[in-house]
Motif scaffolding. Structure first.
Motif, PDB file in Angstrom:
ATOM      1  N   ILE A   1       0.612  -1.174  -0.027  1.00 49.17           N
ATOM      2  CA  ILE A   1      -0.067   0.115  -0.083  1.00 49.17           C
ATOM      3  C   ILE A   1       0.790   1.098   0.044  1.00 49.17           C
ATOM      4  O   ILE A   1       1.802   1.479   0.876  1.00 49.17           O
ATOM      5  CB  ILE A   1      -0.904  -0.013   1.226  1.00 49.17           C
ATOM      6  N   THR A   2       0.739   2.092  -0.826  1.00 55.24           N
ATOM      7  CA  THR A   2       1.499   3.291  -1.123  1.00 55.24           C
ATOM      8  C   THR A   2       0.579   4.502  -0.653  1.00 55.24           C
ATOM      9  O   THR A   2      -0.564   4.681  -1.026  1.00 55.24           O
ATOM     10  CB  THR A   2       2.001   3.682  -2.421  1.00 55.24           C
ATOM     11  N   VAL A   3       0.950   5.055   0.452  1.00 55.67           N
ATOM     12  CA  VAL A   3       0.309   6.499   0.927  1.00 55.67           C
ATOM     13  C   VAL A   3       1.090   7.607   0.501  1.00 55.67           C
ATOM     14  O   VAL A   3       2.453   7.788   0.990  1.00 55.67           O
ATOM     15  CB  VAL A   3      -0.045   6.244   2.281  1.00 55.67           C
ATOM     16  N   ARG A   4       0.145   8.623   0.103  1.00 58.70           N
ATOM     17  CA  ARG A   4       0.976  10.002  -0.190  1.00 58.70           C
ATOM     18  C   ARG A   4       0.316  11.038   0.696  1.00 58.70           C
ATOM     19  O   ARG A   4      -0.557  11.153   1.058  1.00 58.70           O
ATOM     20  CB  ARG A   4       0.586  10.466  -1.529  1.00 58.70           C
ATOM     21  N   HIS A   5       1.618  11.529   1.279  1.00 56.59           N
ATOM     22  CA  HIS A   5       1.422  12.836   2.386  1.00 56.59           C
ATOM     23  C   HIS A   5       1.877  13.851   1.760  1.00 56.59           C
ATOM     24  O   HIS A   5       2.968  14.016   1.111  1.00 56.59           O
ATOM     25  CB  HIS A   5       2.042  12.562   3.569  1.00 56.59           C
ATOM     26  N   GLU A   6       0.931  15.054   1.820  1.00 59.61           N
ATOM     27  CA  GLU A   6       1.323  16.384   1.418  1.00 59.61           C
ATOM     28  C   GLU A   6       1.155  17.529   2.958  1.00 59.61           C
ATOM     29  O   GLU A   6      -0.008  17.383   3.531  1.00 59.61           O
ATOM     30  CB  GLU A   6       0.597  16.835   0.469  1.00 59.61           C
ATOM     31  N   VAL A   7       2.216  17.996   3.089  1.00 59.84           N
ATOM     32  CA  VAL A   7       2.188  18.753   4.304  1.00 59.84           C
ATOM     33  C   VAL A   7       2.305  20.450   3.816  1.00 59.84           C
ATOM     34  O   VAL A   7       3.266  20.835   3.100  1.00 59.84           O
ATOM     35  CB  VAL A   7       3.323  18.534   5.637  1.00 59.84           C
ATOM     36  N   TYR A   8       1.196  21.151   4.274  1.00 62.18           N
ATOM     37  CA  TYR A   8       1.187  22.556   3.983  1.00 62.18           C
ATOM     38  C   TYR A   8       1.450  23.187   5.344  1.00 62.18           C
ATOM     39  O   TYR A   8       0.780  23.097   6.137  1.00 62.18           O
ATOM     40  CB  TYR A   8      -0.272  22.813   3.328  1.00 62.18           C
ATOM     41  N   GLN A   9       1.836  24.435   4.955  1.00 62.63           N
ATOM     42  CA  GLN A   9       2.005  25.898   6.012  1.00 62.63           C
ATOM     43  C   GLN A   9       1.952  26.882   5.612  1.00 62.63           C
ATOM     44  O   GLN A   9       2.360  27.270   4.355  1.00 62.63           O
ATOM     45  CB  GLN A   9       3.277  25.423   6.585  1.00 62.63           C
ATOM     46  N   ASN A  10       0.917  27.820   6.059  1.00 66.11           N
ATOM     47  CA  ASN A  10       0.631  29.024   5.398  1.00 66.11           C
ATOM     48  C   ASN A  10       0.168  29.041   4.058  1.00 66.11           C
ATOM     49  O   ASN A  10       0.240  29.776   3.155  1.00 66.11           O
ATOM     50  CB  ASN A  10       1.666  30.058   5.780  1.00 66.11           C
ATOM     51  N   GLY A  11      -0.491  27.673   3.707  1.00 67.63           N
ATOM     52  CA  GLY A  11      -1.187  27.489   2.508  1.00 67.63           C
ATOM     53  C   GLY A  11      -0.100  27.066   1.399  1.00 67.63           C
ATOM     54  O   GLY A  11      -0.353  27.058   0.305  1.00 67.63           O
ATOM     55  N   LYS A  12       1.068  27.000   1.897  1.00 68.19           N
ATOM     56  CA  LYS A  12       2.258  26.542   0.924  1.00 68.19           C
ATOM     57  C   LYS A  12       2.616  25.227   1.000  1.00 68.19           C
ATOM     58  O   LYS A  12       2.790  24.595   2.102  1.00 68.19           O
ATOM     59  CB  LYS A  12       3.559  27.392   0.969  1.00 68.19           C
TER      60      LYS A  12
END
Length: 267
Positions: free
Chosen positions: A119-130
């Protein structure tokens, strides 16, 4: 295509300086701990974005019960097999952030020791909309071990490193890392379970903890990291001393018996 592909959720978290200070101490790092407003060191986002659940939503292994966000594929043993990261912009300690998670792929295969689910899980972390961080997490699920089956033979590690560091572990360190990352997997703190149910020789050192040690080594030589990828190839037990190695962009963890426990690349 499996119907779990595309499932997603979002977690919100303020990057508390106290947690960063606790990890700084746990890892035995020199100098002052990162403080509010400082860039978060690479991979330290693992101590944030907790998703605490009641006991009835946990599996026998202490992890989130499969069959919810992670599909139940009939294979009970979970392993974090590897991952890839792109560090796009520094995350700042003390500032709120969002982590978006999506299941990107589900695949069933037959391995030498039986069926496997990837299982491949993608995470994307945003801060101040970036967008600051992209991460792919590779999970493997497998059957319970057959006590009569021979153990897999791990690959032999390279010995041509230009830089090396030795690291030792103990049950207290593993417990504290589990607590900071809210990782309930019992193989890291319940030795009876680890031996008798999942078939290991002791408590298992967290794969992400080994990757963290390699990342710090890479950062000291390369400066701020742009990318890092790693793959676990053999477990490390809590009573072992391992050698973290680097030669050029290649990195690896060598066990005391010469086996390769992890391989990685950094840039």
């Amino acid at each position: 295509m499996h119907d779990a592909i595309g499932r997603s959720h979002t977690l919100h978290c303020t990057l508390d300086p106290a947690r960063a200070a606790a990890l700084h101490v746990l890892l035995g790092l020199n100098g002052p701990a990162p403080a509010e407003g400082d860039p978060l060191p690479p991979f330290w986002h693992q101590i944030y974005f907790w998703d605490p659940l009641p006991a009835e939503k946990l599996g026998r292994d202490g992890h989130i019960k499969i069959g919810g966000f992670i599909p139940d594929l009939g294979l009970p043993r979970r392993m974090w097999a590897g991952g890839q990261m792109e560090f796009l912009s520094p995350l700042l300690i003390g500032t709120p952030a969002d982590k978006h998670t999506i299941i990107e792929n589900v695949a069933l295969k037959d391995g030498r020791s039986g069926p496997l689910a990837f299982i491949t899980v993608r995470h994307e972390v945003y801060q101040n909309g970036k967008l600051c961080l992209k991460e792919h997490q590779d999970l493997v699920y497998r059957e319970d071990p057959d006590p009569g089956a021979p153990k897999p033979i791990p690959p032999v590690a390279r010995t041509d490193e230009g830089t090396r560091e030795n690291h030792s572990f103990n049950s207290t360190l593993l417990f504290r890392y589990s607590a900071l990352t809210l990782n309930g997997h019992r193989i890291h703190y319940d030795e009876t379970y680890s031996r008798e149910v999942e078939g290991y020789d002791g408590l298992v050192v967290h794969g992400p903890l080994l990757a963290q040690l390699l990342m710090h080594m890479a950062e000291r030589e390369l400066g701020s990291l742009k990318t890092f990828s790693f793959r676990a190839t053999a477990p490390v037990m809590h009573f072992e001393t391992v050698t973290c190695c680097k030669e050029g962009a290649d990195m690896w963890v060598r066990g005391p018996d010469g086996r390769q426990c992890m391989q990685a690349t950094a840039s």
